[in-house]
Design a protein around this motif. Structure first.
Motif, PDB file in Angstrom:
ATOM      1  N   VAL A  66     -49.404  15.200 -12.716  1.00 54.45           N
ATOM      2  CA  VAL A  66     -48.124  15.212 -13.432  1.00 54.45           C
ATOM      3  C   VAL A  66     -47.784  16.650 -13.808  1.00 54.45           C
ATOM      4  CG1 VAL A  66     -46.860  14.427 -15.466  1.00 54.45           C
ATOM      5  CG2 VAL A  66     -48.459  12.877 -14.316  1.00 54.45           C
ATOM      6  N   PHE A  67     -46.560  17.056 -13.485  1.00 55.90           N
ATOM      7  CA  PHE A  67     -46.105  18.411 -13.775  1.00 55.90           C
ATOM      8  C   PHE A  67     -44.765  18.358 -14.502  1.00 55.90           C
ATOM      9  CE2 PHE A  67     -48.412  18.562  -9.710  1.00 55.90           C
ATOM     10  CZ  PHE A  67     -49.452  19.414 -10.053  1.00 55.90           C
ATOM     11  N   GLN A  68     -44.529  19.364 -15.325  1.00 57.44           N
ATOM     12  CA  GLN A  68     -43.204  19.482 -15.923  1.00 57.44           C
ATOM     13  C   GLN A  68     -42.249  20.074 -14.895  1.00 57.44           C
ATOM     14  OE1 GLN A  68     -42.794  21.980 -19.397  1.00 57.44           O
ATOM     15  NE2 GLN A  68     -40.977  20.865 -20.095  1.00 57.44           N
ATOM     16  N   GLY A  69     -41.084  19.494 -14.804  1.00 57.18           N
ATOM     17  CA  GLY A  69     -40.069  19.954 -13.878  1.00 57.18           C
ATOM     18  C   GLY A  69     -38.868  19.043 -13.966  1.00 57.18           C
ATOM     19  N   SER A  70     -37.909  19.243 -13.098  1.00 57.25           N
ATOM     20  CA  SER A  70     -36.700  18.422 -13.097  1.00 57.25           C
ATOM     21  C   SER A  70     -36.195  18.300 -11.674  1.00 57.25           C
ATOM     22  CB  SER A  70     -35.628  19.051 -13.990  1.00 57.25           C
ATOM     23  OG  SER A  70     -35.149  20.262 -13.419  1.00 57.25           O
ATOM     24  N   ALA A  71     -35.114  17.547 -11.487  1.00 54.41           N
ATOM     25  CA  ALA A  71     -34.564  17.385 -10.152  1.00 54.41           C
ATOM     26  C   ALA A  71     -34.149  18.726  -9.554  1.00 54.41           C
ATOM     27  CB  ALA A  71     -33.378  16.427 -10.179  1.00 54.41           C
ATOM     28  N   GLU A  72     -33.645  19.627 -10.408  1.00 58.08           N
ATOM     29  CA  GLU A  72     -33.229  20.948  -9.918  1.00 58.08           C
ATOM     30  C   GLU A  72     -34.390  21.928  -9.794  1.00 58.08           C
ATOM     31  OE1 GLU A  72     -29.902  19.513 -12.764  1.00 58.08           O
ATOM     32  OE2 GLU A  72     -32.082  19.525 -12.715  1.00 58.08           O
ATOM     33  N   HIS A  73     -35.521  21.591 -10.412  1.00 59.23           N
ATOM     34  CA  HIS A  73     -36.670  22.516 -10.455  1.00 59.23           C
ATOM     35  C   HIS A  73     -37.952  21.709 -10.218  1.00 59.23           C
ATOM     36  CE1 HIS A  73     -33.784  25.283 -12.269  1.00 59.23           C
ATOM     37  NE2 HIS A  73     -33.506  24.353 -13.150  1.00 59.23           N
ATOM     38  N   ILE A  74     -38.280  21.480  -8.958  1.00 59.93           N
ATOM     39  CA  ILE A  74     -39.482  20.730  -8.600  1.00 59.93           C
ATOM     40  C   ILE A  74     -40.581  21.722  -8.243  1.00 59.93           C
ATOM     41  CG2 ILE A  74     -40.464  19.008  -7.056  1.00 59.93           C
ATOM     42  CD1 ILE A  74     -37.665  17.898  -6.625  1.00 59.93           C
ATOM     43  N   PRO A  75     -41.677  21.752  -8.993  1.00 60.91           N
ATOM     44  CA  PRO A  75     -42.703  22.773  -8.781  1.00 60.91           C
ATOM     45  C   PRO A  75     -43.654  22.431  -7.636  1.00 60.91           C
ATOM     46  CG  PRO A  75     -43.314  21.413 -10.644  1.00 60.91           C
ATOM     47  CD  PRO A  75     -41.968  20.923 -10.185  1.00 60.91           C
ATOM     48  N   LEU A  76     -43.087  22.222  -6.446  1.00 61.08           N
ATOM     49  CA  LEU A  76     -43.875  21.876  -5.269  1.00 61.08           C
ATOM     50  C   LEU A  76     -43.420  22.726  -4.090  1.00 61.08           C
ATOM     51  CD1 LEU A  76     -43.820  17.968  -5.586  1.00 61.08           C
ATOM     52  CD2 LEU A  76     -45.654  19.531  -6.309  1.00 61.08           C
ATOM     53  N   ALA A  77     -44.272  22.818  -3.091  1.00 59.88           N
ATOM     54  CA  ALA A  77     -43.975  23.647  -1.915  1.00 59.88           C
ATOM     55  C   ALA A  77     -42.934  22.991  -1.024  1.00 59.88           C
ATOM     56  CB  ALA A  77     -45.264  23.886  -1.125  1.00 59.88           C
ATOM     57  N   ASP A  78     -42.299  23.796  -0.209  1.00 60.46           N
ATOM     58  CA  ASP A  78     -41.352  23.290   0.779  1.00 60.46           C
ATOM     59  C   ASP A  78     -42.046  22.284   1.710  1.00 60.46           C
ATOM     60  OD1 ASP A  78     -39.766  25.208  -0.355  1.00 60.46           O
ATOM     61  OD2 ASP A  78     -39.504  26.411   1.466  1.00 60.46           O
ATOM     62  N   SER A  79     -41.325  21.242   2.079  1.00 60.32           N
ATOM     63  CA  SER A  79     -41.782  20.279   3.092  1.00 60.32           C
ATOM     64  C   SER A  79     -43.197  19.772   2.818  1.00 60.32           C
ATOM     65  CB  SER A  79     -41.717  20.926   4.493  1.00 60.32           C
ATOM     66  OG  SER A  79     -40.407  21.335   4.782  1.00 60.32           O
ATOM     67  N   SER A  80     -43.444  19.358   1.584  1.00 55.22           N
ATOM     68  CA  SER A  80     -44.787  18.926   1.192  1.00 55.22           C
ATOM     69  C   SER A  80     -44.856  17.466   0.761  1.00 55.22           C
ATOM     70  CB  SER A  80     -45.296  19.806   0.047  1.00 55.22           C
ATOM     71  OG  SER A  80     -44.441  19.709  -1.084  1.00 55.22           O
ATOM     72  N   VAL A  81     -43.731  16.733   0.814  1.00 56.01           N
ATOM     73  CA  VAL A  81     -43.635  15.389   0.251  1.00 56.01           C
ATOM     74  C   VAL A  81     -43.021  14.446   1.286  1.00 56.01           C
ATOM     75  CG1 VAL A  81     -42.520  14.009  -1.556  1.00 56.01           C
ATOM     76  CG2 VAL A  81     -43.434  16.266  -2.101  1.00 56.01           C
TER      77      VAL A  81
END
Length: 234
Positions: A89-104
């Motif tokens: 679980v990470f803090q973030g939002s729809a505009e700020h997703i703390p994940l790498a490109d093309s990782s999901v």
């Protein structure tokens, strides 16, 4: 992390315990859950629960290769992280997703963020979701149906909520984005009348909730229509 564009939800942010009761009453027969699986199967894939709140739904994704919860409200992060060891679980939002490109592979957004209207354009969030999705990955947005079901009738009777259904959303905006929309009829079902009353008053103005409860003195639930907006990354 400070998210200046985040506005806490009045229901979960205002009464987390009441919202927990609401989550427990949603979809008792699993109708919505099966529709979600048909829309985008997450088994052995990487799934993001975007706006996961206190993490109520995170344990249900046990068949995913990896489950990630993203939540902007810092007050809810500890509860979300305590739900299951299988989810990060990470803090973030729809505009700020703390994940790498093309990782999901799959993103679920359940009654969070994606409410386009004349006052709000969710394009920035869709662009960010597209960034983290792999090609062919899917975003599934779970939204309230304003047309079908008893919950929809309450929405129409509630001035703040009804405003969401008076513009071109959802019939036009999601279609313009290339998404397909499917309707699912589920329900709320509570074990105790007092819980039902608490949640109804949490979600609707007092006069709307109390009028419905007076007219249905023996009910422990109601029909609840949802719309699934399914968007696939090219």
């Amino acid at each position: 992390m400070t998210l200046n564009d985040f506005v806490p939800a009045a229901n979960q942010g205002g009464d987390p315990a009441g919202y927990e009761l609401e989550n427990g009453a949603i979809d008792p027969q699993g109708t919505l859950w099966e529709a979600l699986r048909r829309a985008a199967d997450w088994r052995h894939k990487v799934l993001v629960d975007l706006g996961c709140g206190a993490g109520y739904w995170l344990p249900k994704y046990s068949e995913a290769e990896k489950t990630i919860g993203i939540e902007p409200d810092s007050r809810l992060l500890e509860a979300a992280r305590a739900r299951t060891r299988r989810a990060a679980v990470f803090q973030g939002s729809a505009e700020h997703i703390p994940l790498a490109d093309s990782s999901v592979d799959v993103v679920h957004a359940r009654l969070a963020y994606f409410f386009p209207s004349e006052f709000f354009d969710p394009a920035a969030g869709l662009k960010e979701v597209a960034r983290v999705l792999r090609p062919g990955g899917k975003l599934v947005v779970i939204d309230n149906d304003h047309a079908l079901g008893e919950f929809a009738a309450l929405l129409r009777a509630s001035a703040p909520a009804a405003a969401q259904g008076r513009d071109s959303y959802p019939s036009v905006w999601w279609q313009e984005q290339g998404a397909r929309t499917t309707a699912v009829m589920s329900r709320w079902q509570f074990h105790r009348r007092s819980d039902f009353e608490r949640v109804l008053n949490l979600e609707f103005p007092t006069e709307v909730a109390e009028d419905w409860l007076r007219r249905h003195p023996d009910r422990l639930g109601l029909s609840y229509g949802c719309l699934l907006h399914i968007w696939t990354k090219p």
